[in-house]
Design an enzyme around this catalytic site. Structure first.
Site, PDB file in Angstrom:
ATOM      1  N   SER A  80     -29.193   0.207  20.560  1.00  0.00           N
ATOM      2  CA  SER A  80     -30.602   0.487  20.819  1.00  0.00           C
ATOM      3  C   SER A  80     -31.047  -0.341  22.024  1.00  0.00           C
ATOM      4  O   SER A  80     -30.257  -1.090  22.594  1.00  0.00           O
ATOM      5  CB  SER A  80     -31.441   0.107  19.602  1.00  0.00           C
ATOM      6  OG  SER A  80     -31.447  -1.296  19.475  1.00  0.00           O
ATOM      7  N   LYS A  81     -32.298  -0.186  22.361  1.00  0.00           N
ATOM      8  CA  LYS A  81     -32.838  -0.919  23.519  1.00  0.00           C
ATOM      9  C   LYS A  81     -32.680  -2.424  23.367  1.00  0.00           C
ATOM     10  O   LYS A  81     -32.508  -3.160  24.332  1.00  0.00           O
ATOM     11  CB  LYS A  81     -34.316  -0.581  23.692  1.00  0.00           C
ATOM     12  CG  LYS A  81     -34.507   0.803  24.228  1.00  0.00           C
ATOM     13  CD  LYS A  81     -35.762   0.880  25.081  1.00  0.00           C
ATOM     14  CE  LYS A  81     -35.871   2.242  25.735  1.00  0.00           C
ATOM     15  NZ  LYS A  81     -36.947   3.051  25.220  1.00  0.00           N
ATOM     16  N   ARG A  82     -32.750  -2.846  22.122  1.00  0.00           N
ATOM     17  CA  ARG A  82     -32.622  -4.270  21.809  1.00  0.00           C
ATOM     18  C   ARG A  82     -31.320  -4.865  22.381  1.00  0.00           C
ATOM     19  O   ARG A  82     -31.230  -6.039  22.704  1.00  0.00           O
ATOM     20  CB  ARG A  82     -32.633  -4.399  20.288  1.00  0.00           C
ATOM     21  CG  ARG A  82     -32.677  -5.749  19.693  1.00  0.00           C
ATOM     22  CD  ARG A  82     -33.037  -5.631  18.209  1.00  0.00           C
ATOM     23  NE  ARG A  82     -32.137  -4.713  17.499  1.00  0.00           N
ATOM     24  CZ  ARG A  82     -30.954  -5.054  17.016  1.00  0.00           C
ATOM     25  NH1 ARG A  82     -30.534  -6.274  17.144  1.00  0.00           N
ATOM     26  NH2 ARG A  82     -30.208  -4.178  16.375  1.00  0.00           N
ATOM     27  N   HIS A  83     -30.295  -4.045  22.484  1.00  0.00           N
ATOM     28  CA  HIS A  83     -29.007  -4.526  22.998  1.00  0.00           C
ATOM     29  C   HIS A  83     -28.923  -4.450  24.515  1.00  0.00           C
ATOM     30  O   HIS A  83     -27.874  -4.656  25.093  1.00  0.00           O
ATOM     31  CB  HIS A  83     -27.870  -3.688  22.415  1.00  0.00           C
ATOM     32  CG  HIS A  83     -27.773  -3.752  20.930  1.00  0.00           C
ATOM     33  ND1 HIS A  83     -28.211  -2.730  20.120  1.00  0.00           N
ATOM     34  CD2 HIS A  83     -27.297  -4.716  20.110  1.00  0.00           C
ATOM     35  CE1 HIS A  83     -28.008  -3.062  18.853  1.00  0.00           C
ATOM     36  NE2 HIS A  83     -27.470  -4.256  18.821  1.00  0.00           N
ATOM     37  N   GLY A  84     -30.033  -4.113  25.138  1.00  0.00           N
ATOM     38  CA  GLY A  84     -30.000  -3.984  26.593  1.00  0.00           C
ATOM     39  C   GLY A  84     -29.439  -2.643  27.016  1.00  0.00           C
ATOM     40  O   GLY A  84     -28.999  -2.470  28.133  1.00  0.00           O
TER      41      GLY A  84
END
Ligand code: GLU
Length: 481
Positions: free
Chosen positions: A255-259
């Site tokens: 997800s976006k959280r992982h860059g």
């Protein structure tokens, strides 16, 4: 040729050419997972000398946007993925989808379901209360449509096989089976006449002659339904290849959280397209221990047997490192054209031909240090700065009275040099360092600050050569005054 149920499919006459397709839903940017799916389809087709097709699945009108279509096309283009035919827009084929539903209705493989939304909601409510799996209970499967009231709206549902099980021999996952009783009579055509996604995909894949469905394994469940539909139409069964999804470094779904961002964000971060291609390729596919794999090699080697069965992990750092390697290997002229717009943005002005010549000359030195194209562009800006140079904060602190004093002797010695080469300038500065009993770094740092306005740059003697004698001496002098 004999396919399931012993009937001949319409595709039998055609050759065994491989046809793949990438079928994005244009509801957002081309994300990492989609880009990788696109690449695998493209590579598989190219490897087998087949066709790679593109289909935009824009049937969800509320969520599909032109902006997303453009972003996807641009992302694919950036990655160098081309398609052998004009893209197919799924929304334009609704009539054809409906036609197939009618055909199935006529052949008795589908039926009209007059259940109202309220009725279906009550059915689900009851299933929930009884803790039963929620699926359509087949209430109109064997009922006479004449029992429905005159003109009542109906959906068309597929009469699915309820006995036994369905096994898919997936090119990546191996044999996967599902009990047929788990697959309910799903809708093909809604009561408003619009086709469902399940119907649209199967009809489009068939009409486009798709032989291999390579996609994320979040679609594996759909494959069983889609296969029923294929069989109901007596169409040739495609090969399914469901690739494991990409996870983040912590093992959770990406997800976006992982860059993880849209591919265009990586382009904007200065990732080279070839590096991205290589990184995504290795994310879930392997060829021995090879890490650096060119597009040509990938095309030569790509087989579905090389796709791993477990989820791969996205690692932004690895991507950066790989990108650094690609930059070092790239042709100087290519890098010059890739970063010229970026430099012009930084300088807020156009580069002259002489500027570009200088950039090409500096490239071997500059590219040995950069991890991305933005860094590469930034690292070249010192070449074009106007005198007197503005100093960044660190450079300013560094240039204290002692440092400026040192610059004076360096300037005086360098001014006397006839031969402006790396060796000559290095010998000259080293001699001063020795006489002053200082390490070379003590001299290099103030020189760097004065010559580039910052505290990081290529090797200081490279800087002197690239700037030339006159400009170097002038920049040093600016800081002595
Ligand atoms: N449109 C689907 C998606 O973007 C893909 C459907 C398919 O590959 O069959 O997830």
């Amino acid at each position: 040729m004999d396919y399931h149920r012993g009937t001949t499919s319409v595709n039998d006459i055609s050759s065994d050419q491989v046809v793949t397709r990438f079928a994005p839903s244009p509801t957002g940017f081309l994300h990492i997972g989609g880009a990788r799916t696109a690449m695998f389809n493209w590579l598989y087709a190219r490897h087998h000398g087949g066709k790679a097709l593109l289909r935009i699945e824009d049937t969800d009108k509320a969520r599909s946007t032109q902006e997303a279509i453009d972003a996807i096309m641009e992302g694919l283009d950036w990655l160098g993925l081309d398609w052998d035919e004009e893209p197919v827009f799924q929304s334009q084929r609704a009539e054809r989808h409906a036609e197939v539903a009618q055909e199935l209705l006529a052949s008795g493989k589908a039926y009209k379901c007059f259940a109202t939304p309220d009725e279906l909601a009550a059915m689900r409510e009851q299933q929930r209360a009884e803790k039963k799996p929620m699926r359509y209970d087949g209430r109109w499967r064997d009922r006479d449509p004449a029992e429905a009231s005159e003109g009542a709206p109906y959906a068309i549902r597929l009469k699915t096989e309820q006995r036994g099980k369905t096994t898919i021999t997936d090119a990546v996952q191996g044999e996967v089976s599902v009990q047929n009783s788990e697959i309910d009579d799903f809708i093909l055509l809604r009561s408003d006449g619009t086709p469902t996604y399940m119907l649209a995909v199967v009809v489009d894949d068939h009409d486009m002659g798709v032989t291999h469905l390579i996609r994320g394994d979040d679609h594996l469940n759909n494959a069983f339904r889609q296969l029923e539909l294929v069989r109901a139409m007596d169409w040739k069964e495609p090969v399914y290849a469901h690739i494991p999804l990409i996870h983040g470094n912590d093992g959770a779904k990406l997800s976006k959280r992982h860059g993880a961002l849209g591919v265009e964000a990586y382009r904007d971060m200065g990732i080279m397209a070839d590096a991205m291609f290589n990184y995504l390729l290795r994310l879930g596919w392997g060829h021995g221990d090879d890490e650096i794999i060119s597009r040509d090699q990938a095309t030569e080697w790509f087989e579905l047997s090389g796709v791993g069965k477990s989820p791969s992990r996205f690692d932004a750092k690895k991507l950066q490192n790989l990108n650094g390697q690609y930059i070092r290997e790239a042709a100087n002229t290519e890098l010059v054209s890739l970063i010229t717009p970026g430099i012009e943005r930084l300088l807020d002005g156009k580069l002259t031909l002489a500027n570009i010549d200088l950039l090409a000359q500096a490239m071997p030195v500059l590219k040995s240090r950069a991890k991305n194209l933005l860094e590469l562009a930034e690292s070249s800006v010192f070449l074009y700065k106007n005198r007197p140079l503005g100093l960044d904060e660190k450079a300013q602190t560094l240039l204290d009275a002692d440092a400026r004093h040192l610059l004076e002797s360096i300037h005086a010695a360098l001014a006397k040099l006839e031969d402006w080469t790396i060796e000559a300038t290095e010998d000259c500065v080293k001699a001063i360092a020795e006489a002053a009993e200082l390490g070379l770094g003590k001299l290099a740092q103030p020189m760097r600050a004065a010559l580039t306005g910052s505290t990081s740059s290529p090797g200081i003697f490279d800087v002197l050569i690239l700037l030339g004698k006159e400009e170097s001496l002038a920049r040093l002098e600016d800081q002595i005054k």
